[in-house]
Design an enzyme around this catalytic site. Structure first.
Site, short mmCIF file in Angstrom:
data_model
loop_
_atom_site.label_atom_id
_atom_site.label_comp_id
_atom_site.label_asym_id
_atom_site.label_seq_id
_atom_site.Cartn_x
_atom_site.Cartn_y
_atom_site.Cartn_z
CB CYS A 43 -0.92 -0.03 1.22
SG CYS A 43 -1.82 1.49 1.53
CB CYS A 46 0.31 1.97 4.04
SG CYS A 46 -1.36 1.33 3.92
#
Length: 293
Positions: A43, A46
């Protein structure tokens, strides 16, 4: 730990799995707010959010803990807390989840999110003010609440505590003005309503408490002005049943007297004591019976 997981940066950040979730999130949140960052190594948002969360947690110098959970490696935790998109940050305080956000927030919004979880710096001073008022020292209570507001101008308990102190000092116009000026987003609406009712009840208190109201009413049971003043005196002495009894008798004898003053007095007393008070339940029924005759 997943091989691509970022390294922990210190005591404010900890990697969490199902094994240590209870200890390092639930139990720890009894001592301080815990931010739980659900992330995954694939991600990209993230990877952008994580270092900012780490720096933010470190800036609070031990007052906040950041816990990171790799949602790929811990699907049970992700399912338990309804993670549907990442990054997903959930805040735990007192053993329960209290707030969350998904995605990447600007730095200012991140700090506002965390600040809302922390106790106000005004809280200890406000607690002292409450204790002062309980022991009858309204002057000290007012000074302490104002000092608390100097630390946190929007701390709701201090704002309302200041009003209570003003009422205790019989500075009713100032108390009314302070209530009227409160922000619209105040959360303790019940307490605000009670404070308005206290002011209304206090305004009815007679300036001279030496009148022999019992004798006046014995001579003339229809002396409704005396009954209202006696009701106010009972309220000043916190004899709530005596206050309600006299106000109800005014309604029973002349509902229109003083622009419906008897009923309005009862409503203020009901608001002051709260709907669960046994006297309120009883006199609500009595009032309804009188009005529905």
């Amino acid at each position: 730990m997943h091989p691509d997981a970022p390294d922990a940066t210190g005591g404010d950040v900890i990697e969490v799995t199902l094994t240590n979730f209870q200890r390092d999130v639930i139990d720890m949140s009894q001592r301080m707010p815990v931010l739980v960052d659900f992330w995954a190594p694939w991600c990209q948002p993230c990877q952008a959010l994580t270092p900012r969360l780490e720096a933010l947690a470190a800036s609070y110098a031990g007052r906040v803990r950041l816990a990171r959970i790799n949602s790929d490696d811990n699907p049970e935790l992700a399912r338990r807390f309804g993670v549907r998109g990442i990054p997903n940050v959930k805040a735990f305080v007192g053993g329960v989840m209290v707030d969350e956000f998904t995605g990447v927030l600007p730095d200012r919004e991140l700090r506002e999110f965390v600040d809302a979880l922390l106790p106000s710096p005004a809280e200890p001073t406000c607690d002292e003010a409450r204790a002062a008022l309980l022991r009858g020292d309204a002057d000290a209570a007012l000074a302490l609440n104002e000092a608390a507001l100097g630390l946190d101008p929007l701390f709701e308990p201090a704002m309302l505590g200041r009003v209570e102190a003003l009422i205790a000092q019989a500075r009713l116009d100032e108390a009314q003005a302070a209530l009227d000026a409160l922000p619209e987003d105040m959360t303790d609406r019940a307490r605000i309503g009670t404070l308005y009712a206290r002011i209304a009840v206090a305004r009815r208190q007679p300036g001279d408490a030496d009148h022999d109201y019992a004798a006046r009413i014995a001579r003339n049971p229809d002396d409704l002005a005396a009954r209202l003043e006696w009701s106010a005196l009972h309220a000043a002495e916190e004899d709530w049943e005596g206050a309600m009894k006299q106000a109800l008798e005014v309604v029973r004898r002349d509902r229109d007297f003083g622009d419906d003053a008897g009923r309005r007095t009862l409503i203020d007393l009901f608001d002051l004591l709260g709907s669960d008070h046994p006297l309120v339940r009883h006199y609500r029924r009595e009032l309804a019976a009188v009005l529905n005759k």
